[in-house]
Scaffold this active site. Structure first.
Site, PDB file in Angstrom:
ATOM      1  N   ASP A 193       4.281  -2.968  -1.980  1.00  0.00           N
ATOM      2  CA  ASP A 193       3.621  -3.381  -0.748  1.00  0.00           C
ATOM      3  C   ASP A 193       3.490  -2.088   0.045  1.00  0.00           C
ATOM      4  O   ASP A 193       4.470  -1.590   0.602  1.00  0.00           O
ATOM      5  CB  ASP A 193       4.471  -4.392   0.030  1.00  0.00           C
ATOM      6  CG  ASP A 193       3.703  -4.910   1.238  1.00  0.00           C
ATOM      7  OD1 ASP A 193       3.114  -4.074   1.953  1.00  0.00           O
ATOM      8  OD2 ASP A 193       3.677  -6.126   1.459  1.00  0.00           O
ATOM      9  N   HIS A 194       2.293  -1.526   0.071  1.00  0.00           N
ATOM     10  CA  HIS A 194       2.202  -0.150   0.577  1.00  0.00           C
ATOM     11  C   HIS A 194       2.559  -0.050   2.064  1.00  0.00           C
ATOM     12  O   HIS A 194       2.859   1.025   2.546  1.00  0.00           O
ATOM     13  CB  HIS A 194       0.836   0.480   0.263  1.00  0.00           C
ATOM     14  CG  HIS A 194      -0.290   0.054   1.145  1.00  0.00           C
ATOM     15  ND1 HIS A 194      -0.952  -1.134   0.977  1.00  0.00           N
ATOM     16  CD2 HIS A 194      -0.858   0.650   2.213  1.00  0.00           C
ATOM     17  CE1 HIS A 194      -1.895  -1.236   1.895  1.00  0.00           C
ATOM     18  NE2 HIS A 194      -1.869  -0.175   2.660  1.00  0.00           N
ATOM     19  N   HIS A 256       1.748  -7.813   3.671  1.00  0.00           N
ATOM     20  CA  HIS A 256       2.013  -6.783   4.672  1.00  0.00           C
ATOM     21  C   HIS A 256       2.624  -7.343   5.966  1.00  0.00           C
ATOM     22  O   HIS A 256       3.618  -6.840   6.465  1.00  0.00           O
ATOM     23  CB  HIS A 256       0.741  -6.012   5.015  1.00  0.00           C
ATOM     24  CG  HIS A 256      -0.001  -5.501   3.812  1.00  0.00           C
ATOM     25  ND1 HIS A 256       0.639  -5.026   2.694  1.00  0.00           N
ATOM     26  CD2 HIS A 256      -1.325  -5.387   3.535  1.00  0.00           C
ATOM     27  CE1 HIS A 256      -0.270  -4.634   1.798  1.00  0.00           C
ATOM     28  NE2 HIS A 256      -1.468  -4.852   2.293  1.00  0.00           N
TER      29      HIS A 256
HETATM   30  C1  BG6 Z   1      -4.874  -3.757   1.391  1.00  0.00           C
HETATM   31  C2  BG6 Z   1      -5.889  -4.852   1.540  1.00  0.00           C
HETATM   32  O1  BG6 Z   1      -3.693  -4.257   0.828  1.00  0.00           O
HETATM   33  O2  BG6 Z   1      -4.590  -3.180   2.654  1.00  0.00           O
HETATM   34  C3  BG6 Z   1      -7.144  -4.336   2.214  1.00  0.00           C
HETATM   35  O3  BG6 Z   1      -6.229  -5.386   0.275  1.00  0.00           O
HETATM   36  C4  BG6 Z   1      -6.808  -3.633   3.505  1.00  0.00           C
HETATM   37  O4  BG6 Z   1      -8.056  -5.405   2.472  1.00  0.00           O
HETATM   38  C5  BG6 Z   1      -5.700  -2.600   3.291  1.00  0.00           C
HETATM   39  O5  BG6 Z   1      -7.986  -3.019   4.008  1.00  0.00           O
HETATM   40  C6  BG6 Z   1      -5.234  -2.032   4.614  1.00  0.00           C
HETATM   41  O6  BG6 Z   1      -4.349  -0.971   4.386  1.00  0.00           O
HETATM   42  P1  BG6 Z   1      -4.199   0.218   5.423  1.00  0.00           P
HETATM   43  O7  BG6 Z   1      -3.114   1.062   4.866  1.00  0.00           O
HETATM   44  O8  BG6 Z   1      -5.524   0.913   5.498  1.00  0.00           O
HETATM   45  O9  BG6 Z   1      -3.847  -0.404   6.744  1.00  0.00           O
END
Ligand code: BG6
Length: 504
Positions: A193-194, A256
């Protein structure tokens, strides 16, 4: 600029030599995120000696084809330093053509890994990265198990990193967990989960537990409510097919937002050990009851963007995007009131909001404190006082600020909200590492703290499934909102008691 990971890790932890096998190595994720992040780690001297990559994919590419594609991708997405690192390391990247459901391809992979153990001294250590569409996960996992590649021998490791989406609902997530568990034990599994890799998200834990002044206030006696916002100004970026199936609730909230929320709401863990932290996170999810259809009607708002104006340009509505049905009912915005039924949060709601094509890109956590119980000054109306807000700015403009009331200079007694600010850039003068850098390194180190555990993923799906079921029982379409705004007006009504959503 220095990379904070370099400072922390050169003095503390360093991965052992290993080979990273990327399934789906010709795809977007590998080019846009994985290899550029690896090369930034290489530039900072954080990769182990002998580190090698095998790209596994279906296309009939040679090593040279693979490296050529990566050269361009690393320069574009990783910057100059990463590009230089790639030219120095290109020979440690090789390609293996294979099909995901063909045992012979895994036999070839296995023998190549054994050769590399001798050539590069990687000692049998492997990390497998599933960067393919989820439909291929089951086949890859089954073959990793049957070929013996998932087994760990003494003093060697075999780990698997699984990209999102981890399942589509509770049942599919559980089935996937069972499939993973046939070959790998939980300590070998890294569910990405980044958001957990973002520096400012990790700082939630530091803010709470490395300071004495916040924790005593961190409960329903002092906190009126918490707002967690992940707003994006982008649309669905050509991913109509995927988004029609997922909607914002599966794309952003199940993973997230609920993950961030658990870090805000959890009890102090007994140690910094990965399982001690994840034990506390999962308890938060368990304290959230599944929503009945009536609760879903009262506690959620869904929206879908129409045409509008975002950052100076006209943008199409969701239903005009490629691969989206003209009568689509998929939500691109959702706001949800979550009640955490435990002693700490019994009367403090958490409001979660995520949306595409909103006014601007901002991720923040706002802790809204209660107003003072009694006012000294007759001429100051209690309601007119803004409440104290502790704001954790996850992105952009990373930092933390505290809003409090101060007397406006002059003969009258007037109070106005002012801000005390901490800004990452000016305090540390260093760029924050990309989330993937942190997470790739942690997987090589075997540290599962910033990855979702099996039970967390399943609990989150349980909650999300109940909301999705409520929406489909209601049979209604999401409310329309204009692109470039803060979502449907009803979003505010959800908060109740005169509260409003922040408009950052
Ligand atoms: C991803 C989603 O997990 O996270 C995308 O699939 C989203 O739809 C993205 O745009 C958002 O990540 P960040 O790091 O740009 O906030």
């Amino acid at each position: 600029m220095t990379n904070p990971l370099a400072d922390e890790l050169t003095t503390t932890r360093r991965p052992r030599p290993c080979v990273l096998v990327i399934f789906g190595a010709t795809g977007d994720l590998t080019h846009r995120k994985l290899v550029p992040s690896l090369m930034r780690l290489a530039h900072d001297g954080l990769l182990p000696p002998g580190f090698s990559v095998i790209g596994f994919a279906r296309r009939p590419w040679s090593n040279e084809d693979f490296r050529r594609g990566l050269t361009e991708a690393v320069a574009r997405h990783g910057g100059d330093e990463a590009a230089i690192a790639f030219t120095q390391q290109a020979r440690s990247f090789e390609f293996l053509q294979g099909t995901f459901d063909d045992a012979e391809s895994y036999a070839r992979l296995k023998s190549r890994l054994e050769e590399l153990d001798v050539e590069r001294d990687t000692s049998g250590n492997r990390v497998f990265y599933l960067a393919t569409p989820p439909s291929s996960y089951a086949a890859i996992l089954a073959h990793l198990e049957s070929s013996g590649l998932s087994a760990e021998r003494e003093h060697t490791f075999a780990r698997v990193i699984v990209e999102k989406p981890f399942g589509h609902d509770f049942a599919s997530a559980r089935a996937l967990n069972q499939q993973v568990a046939r070959g790998f034990r939980e300590h070998q599994v890294f569910r990405i989960d980044h958001y957990l890799g973002k520096e400012t998200v990790q700082n939630i834990v530091a803010l709470r537990f490395a300071n004495g002044i916040f924790e005593p206030l961190w409960n329903e006696k002092f906190v009126d409510h918490v707002q967690i916002t992940v707003a994006e100004s982008i649309g669905i970026e050509g991913r109509g097919k995927y988004f029609e199936e997922s909607g914002i609730i599966r794309d952003m909230i199940q993973n997230h937002l609920l993950q961030v929320m658990t870090l805000v709401a959890m009890e102090p863990p007994v140690s910094s050990d990965a399982n001690a932290i994840r034990d506390e996170k999962v308890k938060v999810l368990r304290a959230i009851r599944s929503l009945t259809p009536e609760a879903v009607a009262q506690r959620t708002v869904r929206g879908q963007y129409g045409r509008g104006f975002v950052q100076g340009r006209d943008v199409p509505g969701y239903r005009e995007e490629p691969d989206v049905a003209q009568d689509s009912r998929t939500e691109t915005y959702a706001a949800i009131r979550i009640n955490v039924d435990n002693w700490r949060w019994a009367n403090t709601p958490f409001f979660l909001r995520a949306g595409k094509r909103l006014a601007r890109r901002v991720t923040e956590i706002a802790i809204h404190f209660k107003r003072p119980p009694h006012l000294l000054y007759g001429n100051v109306h209690r309601r007119s006082l803004e409440s104290n807000v502790l704001l954790i700015r996850v992105q952009p403009d990373e930092g933390i600020s505290l809003r409090f009331g101060a007397k406006v200079p002059g003969p009258d007694f007037k109070i106005r909200g002012v801000r005390m600010d901490f800004d990452y850039g000016s305090a540390f003068g260093s760029q924050t590492a990309d989330a993937y850098e942190r997470l790739l390194l942690d997987a090589m180190l075997g540290d599962t703290t910033l990855f979702a555990r099996r039970d967390e993923v399943e609990e989150a799906w349980r909650i999300v499934d109940s909301i999705v079921a409520g929406w489909s029982a209601a049979g209604s379409a999401p409310l329309a909102y204009e692109a470039g705004t803060w979502g449907p007006d009803a979003g505010d009504a959800l908060l109740g008691d005169g509260r409003t959503w922040r408009r950052p």
